[in-house]
Motif scaffolding. Sequence first.
Motif, PDB file in Angstrom:
ATOM      1  N   PHE A 164      -2.693   1.356  12.394  1.00 46.68           N
ATOM      2  CA  PHE A 164      -1.398   2.445  12.115  1.00 46.68           C
ATOM      3  C   PHE A 164      -1.223   3.455  13.284  1.00 46.68           C
ATOM      4  CE2 PHE A 164      -3.559   1.453   8.058  1.00 46.68           C
ATOM      5  CZ  PHE A 164      -2.158   1.201   7.154  1.00 46.68           C
ATOM      6  N   ALA A 165      -1.673   2.928  14.410  1.00 43.96           N
ATOM      7  CA  ALA A 165      -1.647   3.787  15.729  1.00 43.96           C
ATOM      8  C   ALA A 165      -0.385   3.561  16.396  1.00 43.96           C
ATOM      9  CB  ALA A 165      -3.029   3.357  16.533  1.00 43.96           C
ATOM     10  N   ARG A 166       0.665   2.829  16.100  1.00 42.88           N
ATOM     11  CA  ARG A 166       1.833   2.784  16.890  1.00 42.88           C
ATOM     12  C   ARG A 166       2.568   4.162  16.724  1.00 42.88           C
ATOM     13  NH1 ARG A 166       6.324  -0.812  13.928  1.00 42.88           N
ATOM     14  NH2 ARG A 166       6.055  -0.099  12.071  1.00 42.88           N
ATOM     15  N   HIS A 195      -3.203  12.516  15.720  1.00 44.35           N
ATOM     16  CA  HIS A 195      -2.335  12.497  16.804  1.00 44.35           C
ATOM     17  C   HIS A 195      -1.115  11.840  16.897  1.00 44.35           C
ATOM     18  CE1 HIS A 195      -6.260  13.844  17.967  1.00 44.35           C
ATOM     19  NE2 HIS A 195      -5.848  14.685  18.834  1.00 44.35           N
ATOM     20  N   THR A 196      -0.124  12.173  17.519  1.00 42.76           N
ATOM     21  CA  THR A 196       1.121  11.400  17.433  1.00 42.76           C
ATOM     22  C   THR A 196       1.250  10.803  18.858  1.00 42.76           C
ATOM     23  OG1 THR A 196       2.255  13.318  18.373  1.00 42.76           O
ATOM     24  CG2 THR A 196       2.313  12.777  15.838  1.00 42.76           C
ATOM     25  N   VAL A 230      -6.240   5.719  21.992  1.00 40.41           N
ATOM     26  CA  VAL A 230      -7.327   6.336  22.685  1.00 40.41           C
ATOM     27  C   VAL A 230      -7.806   7.542  21.767  1.00 40.41           C
ATOM     28  CG1 VAL A 230      -7.824   7.812  24.616  1.00 40.41           C
ATOM     29  CG2 VAL A 230      -6.003   5.987  24.658  1.00 40.41           C
ATOM     30  N   TRP A 231      -7.235   8.128  20.915  1.00 41.66           N
ATOM     31  CA  TRP A 231      -7.841   9.174  19.945  1.00 41.66           C
ATOM     32  C   TRP A 231      -8.852   8.341  19.134  1.00 41.66           C
ATOM     33  CZ3 TRP A 231      -8.660  13.704  21.709  1.00 41.66           C
ATOM     34  CH2 TRP A 231      -7.909  14.462  22.428  1.00 41.66           C
ATOM     35  N   GLY A 232      -8.221   7.363  18.439  1.00 40.39           N
ATOM     36  CA  GLY A 232      -8.874   6.683  17.323  1.00 40.39           C
ATOM     37  C   GLY A 232     -10.310   6.232  17.959  1.00 40.39           C
ATOM     38  N   MET A 271      14.417   8.067  18.910  1.00 41.79           N
ATOM     39  CA  MET A 271      13.876   7.835  17.597  1.00 41.79           C
ATOM     40  C   MET A 271      13.927   6.305  17.656  1.00 41.79           C
ATOM     41  SD  MET A 271      14.950  10.825  15.220  1.00 41.79           S
ATOM     42  CE  MET A 271      14.340  10.252  13.808  1.00 41.79           C
ATOM     43  N   GLU A 272      12.941   5.614  17.484  1.00 44.55           N
ATOM     44  CA  GLU A 272      12.966   3.989  17.172  1.00 44.55           C
ATOM     45  C   GLU A 272      12.677   3.770  15.909  1.00 44.55           C
ATOM     46  OE1 GLU A 272      13.276   1.833  19.722  1.00 44.55           O
ATOM     47  OE2 GLU A 272      13.130   3.268  21.443  1.00 44.55           O
TER      48      GLU A 272
END
Lengths: 251, 278
Positions: free
Chosen positions: A81-83, A170-171, A176-178, B86-87
């Motif tokens: 889900f990190a994208r 984080h967005t 990296v944060w994960g 926005m993608e």
Amino acid sequence: MISSEILSKTDATRWERIMMVARYYMPYLRGKLLAMFIMPVVCEIILSMVVNSYGLEAYFPLGLIFSIFFIGCMVFSPMLFARSRGLETELMLPALPFERKVVIFSLCFVIVPVMVFVPSTLLGMFVLKVPHAALNTLFPDVIYNGVTILYSVLTLLVFTASCLWGVMAHTTHRVVWGIAYGFFAYILLGFIGLVGGVIWGFMLAFNGYGLEEGSVLPFYNFVMGGGCIVSAIGFIFAVWRTSRAISRMQI
Amino acid sequence: MILDIKDLWYKYPGKHADTALKGISAVVGPGLHLLLGENGAGKTTSLHIMAGLRFPSAGSCTLDGCPTGSRLPSVSSHIFMTGVNMEFPAASISEMARIHAPFYPHFDAFALRDNLAAFGLDADAPLQNMSTGNRQKAKVAYALALKTDILLLDEPANGLDIESRHALQKMMAAHVGPEQTVIVSTHSIRDLENLYDGVIDLHDGRLNYAMTVDDILEHVYFDVSSVAPEDALYSRQCLGRCHSICPNGSGDESNIDFELLYLAARNNKEQLLKCLDR
């Protein structure tokens, strides 16, 4: 099948919408989930071939590497889900945060572990008949019982939940944060384990126990039980923070 | 549906972060609204808050009384936003229609087909392989086909060629219904200038005015002559002609010049706002 017209008017949790959310994520996750299913099976096949050709001695290095790989697949599964691409569309999705959480938590804590561990283990045990070496021959100093297994499972869940928290809090730079949150949880639990180990050692010393297994076991279970409680608290805390992060996420 | 913004403040996270919005209040009803403002005026941030992508630091933004930041399906199924940065998460527009559109009850598959055809795009074409302009077209075509009550478009014509800008204008005229509220944030004012029903003007995080075009024309008059009228609020020379904005005391009819209005609000703000009764 309930219509989207009706679904869009209700703010109560609906299974239909949870399925829609799962379907929304699926095109992106499909390939990765398939890889998480296939790779352990391939590893198991390789393991069976190696063990059958070179004997049980060959199991240890390869089996250990594969085990670490499987655990890594589970612990870092939140990376699915990190994208950041499409995050705005995801946040605008007309679904309750709770419905998104059901999908995300189910994938990380149920579907991925099952896909990584179950098919490969069943294949190895019943089809390939890999002669799995007993764990106590791998680490002879460790006592293997229910508490140890529970502790192992709980620590894995803490790492996974921490990684997911890092991703959801984080967005940007979410991978990296994960990883950072996962490693922080690893170090923190390691430190708590160290403190627990020292306390255990002092307790043994002050009570004048020797290292016979019979006398050590109750203390071992006591300390590991404490570890289980700490891990369970850590897991609940990480899940709670992740849940908040999903609800409050802004771009 | 009415979008009601009350004393809206937004401060970016962080100790030394800027305050993007400073007490904006406006009521936006159905129609096509032009959101004006210089770079950094808070246009995109305000659109994000309207879409529920950001939560206000203070004040509120509600859709028929319900905060857009609540992200309840009954609210968010009525709102959609698309912008240049926005993608879309899906690989193609057809995939978007399969996995995303079912959340929006008024999605019109035929409108999507028509919109894509007008832009000369294939629904199955991978979005990642498209040029920036074509990707933008695909996003706008899809956003319009969702037929949400509130549609927020951030620079919809950005990267579009001349022909596509005309196609976009036709598409907006054909597919935006009378009950829909569309807010277009753009610096390319002329692309859709005949279609706008209202103007929202932001300056440095504050609202200058939010009015319908009819209301504006009731208060001011746009004059084109060789010499600027004496009572002109603001004038500028263009190709030997003098374009002016003047108070409309006698109820004269004129065509709105958004660019002139924008410039007047920056060069003679006090007089203009007084004239507009703001």
